[in-house]
Enzyme design. Structure first.
Site, PDB file in Angstrom:
ATOM      1  N   GLY A  78       0.827  -1.197   0.000  1.00  7.53           N
ATOM      2  CA  GLY A  78       0.000   0.000   0.000  1.00  7.53           C
ATOM      3  C   GLY A  78       0.858   1.242   0.000  1.00  7.53           C
ATOM      4  N   ASP A 166      -2.405  12.588  15.843  1.00  3.24           N
ATOM      5  CA  ASP A 166      -1.450  12.933  14.773  1.00  3.24           C
ATOM      6  C   ASP A 166      -2.051  12.514  13.435  1.00  3.24           C
ATOM      7  OD1 ASP A 166       0.659  13.700  13.241  1.00  3.24           O
ATOM      8  OD2 ASP A 166       2.066  12.220  13.991  1.00  3.24           O
TER       9      ASP A 166
END
Length: 270
Positions: A78, A166
């Site tokens: 990915g 984050d």
């Protein structure tokens, strides 16, 4: 962690390479078509994230004699999302799923996380800055802290959720099978959802698209939500600057400082 410990767990026929990352405790391992992502002392939270389909599947967990826990996840083909892809409704939908998951919230609370308040955020930032001012005092940092002090009492919020803390584009993984994941949960907190939303929208979404993006997320924002998002986007920018400075990563701290200045200019904080 020594790589030979991993060889002891997996066997000598595995090829093990460091995966980088902030902790230096993550590894890739592969052998004869099998591929794993290994990490030392991941939170027990990982099992719930895996069960919810938010991170790649957890394959096994093993405890070493010294008490360390090794987790193995699927190592997927990915790529990270590109900044412009953060506008996509799938990002809004996955973040909404995370923020509305009672399973994730229950697990993080059981692990001892208490809801983070604006006062605690501000206290940590001010204490860190006392140390950093001795090395590199910057006027824009103190202007940002004054803004946080002035508005902290206005951004208290009663609804707390699991926040990733984050939401940078490089923490979003799109697999080759078109499955979207949010990875790297080491800093997860129970907090106001505006903490995640502020960082994501201020960094990636043009302001004239905010209402559409937030509608995909599942809310119709009011002025209080926007005020909280602004406050948390400034506080998170400061926290990341401080974190990189403390690690001696001054180039990254400078990049984060430019992002902070952009937010502050946008809202005439400077």
């Amino acid at each position: 962690m020594k790589v030979n410990w991993l060889e002891h767990i997996l066997g000598s026929n595995w090829t093990i390479t460091p995966a980088g990352g902030s902790t230096g405790e993550a590894y890739y391992a592969q052998t004869e078509g099998k591929r794993l992502f290994l990490k030392r002392n991941s939170s027990p939270f990982l099992a719930v994230l895996s069960a919810e389909g938010i991170v790649p599947k957890l394959v096994w967990t093993k405890r070493l004699e010294n008490g360390d826990v090794i987790t193995a996840q699927e190592w997927l083909e990915g790529r990270e999302l590109k900044p412009e892809e953060m506008k996509h409704r799938r990002v809004a939908n996955l973040l909404s799923k995370i923020h509305h998951s009672t399973e994730l919230l229950d697990m993080l609370m059981r692990l001892g996380k208490h809801p983070l308040t604006p006062d605690e955020v501000l206290k940590d930032i001010k204490e860190n800055q006392k140390i950093l001012d001795q090395v590199d005092p910057r006027i824009e940092i103190h202007q940002a802290i004054k803004f946080l002090e002035k508005h902290a009492h206005r951004v208290h919020h009663d609804v707390h959720v699991v926040c990733h803390c984050d939401t940078n584009h490089n923490n979003w993984l799109l697999s080759s099978k078109d499955q979207l994941y949010l990875i790297d949960w080491d800093n997860a907190m129970v907090a106001d959802p505006a903490l995640d939303l502020g960082m994501l929208l201020y960094n990636y979404i043009p302001e004239d698209h905010w209402n559409v993006w937030l509608k995909e997320y599942g809310i119709y924002p009011d002025s209080h939500m926007y005020e909280r998002m602004k406050w948390y986007s400034v506080s998170q920018a400061l926290a990341f600057i401080q974190w990189h400075q403390m690690r001696g990563e001054y180039d990254e701290a400078s990049i984060r400082t430019e992002k902070l200045k952009k937010i502050m200019r946008k809202h005439e904080i400077i």
